[in-house]
Design an enzyme around this catalytic site. Structure first.
Site, PDB file in Angstrom:
ATOM      1  CB  SER A 344      -0.845   0.052   1.351  1.00  0.00           C
ATOM      2  OG  SER A 344      -0.080   0.027   2.327  1.00  0.00           O
ATOM      3  CG  LEU A 345       5.127   1.391   0.777  1.00  0.00           C
ATOM      4  CD1 LEU A 345       6.528   1.180   0.430  1.00  0.00           C
ATOM      5  CD2 LEU A 345       5.005   2.207   2.265  1.00  0.00           C
ATOM      6  CB  CYS A 346       2.352   6.900  -1.954  1.00  0.00           C
ATOM      7  SG  CYS A 346       1.090   7.219  -0.903  1.00  0.00           S
ATOM      8  CD  GLU A 347       7.478   6.010  -3.911  1.00  0.00           C
ATOM      9  OE1 GLU A 347       7.919   5.687  -5.480  1.00  0.00           O
ATOM     10  OE2 GLU A 347       7.780   6.970  -3.547  1.00  0.00           O
ATOM     11  CG  ASN A 384       3.742   6.220   2.300  1.00  0.00           C
ATOM     12  OD1 ASN A 384       3.016   5.284   1.246  1.00  0.00           O
ATOM     13  ND2 ASN A 384       4.192   7.354   2.054  1.00  0.00           N
TER      14      ASN A 384
END
Length: 418
Positions: A344-347, A384
């Site tokens: 769920s990371l923004c990557e 995050n």
């Protein structure tokens, strides 16, 4: 196929106390591997394994290996501190560092660790820092160029580029370092080198050994220094993919023995001890990351979202590394679905698998990500605001105990100054 060392019923029981994601280590597998390694080099009376703490820096893991006769390989101040707190001292510790601050050399010397110098300038720096040179000292060698093994019996080629590596001394610098160290009081010398990482070839260690053994013979003749040990370091790998063969440590040990008897013994150096520093080989297959499927997404591809992310295991995001995945309870189901398994990371590189053939995965399924026992938890981070997971040990009696609790938001905020 890879078979997990944990079953669905075991995980279903564990999550009642320890929510996913968590790391799980197999004590039986670790001990058996350490014993196979020791047996493979039993022909060398001075053999010692120095486990690379950076691979799995957990005191309970270190204590298991300590019971199996291993020392520790440290590369930082806190790794030295952890070794000390676990009861390692003196010749139990090998300290191999680079760009090394004075305080790290000072603690290594206080503990009586064997210091392995990475650079020629460290000779004077160590002398100025400590006021003396330890009687036992080691130097790290970098032969430069490209290291390559041809097609091996396993069908895999080994190649790495030592000339581009930041570690170690040139051949001429080794001679200069040994000469200076001897003049400053050193009496027992060691040579260390690391040329290739995660090799799936029984030929790598014997090839490295031949390079170091020949170098040792030359150095002893040139400088008159007594070379007491040769450290083959790490590099023996594990088969991350199911189709890859396993290294045979008995064959590897025999290959090193043959080189020893052909090169060192005729030179009158049959008393040299062999050291190793195997992090991945000893721990990699005996750890896994257990995570739960929490989301499905159907867009241009089929996605399965899990509650672990690259902050828990960064190797796939960082290196594009392959880690096999088993869906617990569906081990025998057909792998007829193609998924990207994501965190769920923004990557966008936060993916444990890309276009992986797996059984149909439903939300709530538990997934085992294999071969994460080394360089798994150790490389975790808090991007995050993600928190590091718990570590659990599956003990030889079948029970499971907590060996590191999961981080909490309080841990995340603890170092901030408001």
């Amino acid at each position: 196929m890879k078979t997990p060392f944990v079953t669905l019923p075991q995980v279903q029981e564990l999550v009642k106390t320890y929510p996913t994601p968590f790391y799980l280590y197999d004590e039986t597998g670790i001990r058996n591997c350490a014993r196979r390694l020791k047996a493979a080099f039993s022909w060398n009376p001075g053999f010692r394994e120095y486990f690379a703490v950076k691979a799995t820096p957990n005191p309970q893991i270190l204590k298991i290996l300590q019971e199996e006769g291993c020392g520790t390989d440290c590369s930082s101040l806190t790794e030295l501190m952890m070794s000390e707190r676990c009861g390692f001292s003196g010749s139990d510790i090998m300290f191999s560092s680079n760009d090394t601050p004075a305080e790290e050399f000072q603690l290594a010397a206080k503990l009586g660790a064997t210091i392995n110098l990475d650079d020629l300038t460290h000779v004077d720096f160590l002398q100025n820092t400590l006021g003396f040179i330890p009687e036992t000292i080691s130097c790290r060698y970098n032969p430069g160029g490209v290291f390559q093994l041809g097609e091996s019996k396993e069908g895999f080629q080994v190649m790495d580029n030592p000339g581009e590596a930041k570690y170690g001394m040139t051949r001429a610098q080794l001679t200069e370092a040994f000469t200076k160290l001897k003049a400053l009081g050193a009496k027992r010398f060691g040579i260390h080198a690391f040329l290739a990482s995660n090799t799936i070839s029984n030929e790598y260690y014997p090839a490295l050994a031949r390079i170091l053994f020949q170098t040792a013979v030359e150095l002893q003749r040139e400088t008159g220094c007594h070379i007491a040990f040769i450290n083959l370091s790490g590099g023996i790998g594990i088969p991350y993919r199911p189709e890859q063969p396993e290294n045979d440590i008995a064959v590897i040990g025999e290959g090193v023995r043959k080189a020893y008897e052909e090169i060192l013994v005729p030179a009158g150096m049959g008393d040299v001890s062999i050291f190793t520093e195997l992090g991945r080989f000893l721990l990699g297959p005996y750890g896994c990351l257990v995570t739960k499927a929490v989301h499905e997404k159907h867009t241009y591809k089929e996605y399965i979202g899990v509650d672990a992310c690259a902050a828990n295991l960064m190797r796939p995001a960082m290196y594009g590394a392959y880690h096999h995945i088993t869906v617990l309870g569906k081990e025998n189901a057909p792998c007829d679905h193609t998924y990207d398994v994501t965190g769920s990371l923004c990557e966008n590189n936060d993916k444990f698998a890309i276009d992986r053939q797996l059984p149909k995965i439903d939300r709530g399924d538990y997934l085992v990500i294999h071969d994460t026992g080394a360089h798994g938890f150790a490389m975790g981070y808090q991007y995050n605001g993600k928190l590091r997971s718990a570590e659990l040990l599956l003990q030889t009696d079948g029970t499971v105990r907590l060996i590191r609790r999961a981080e909490t938001p309080d841990d995340y905020f603890a170092t901030l100054v408001w």
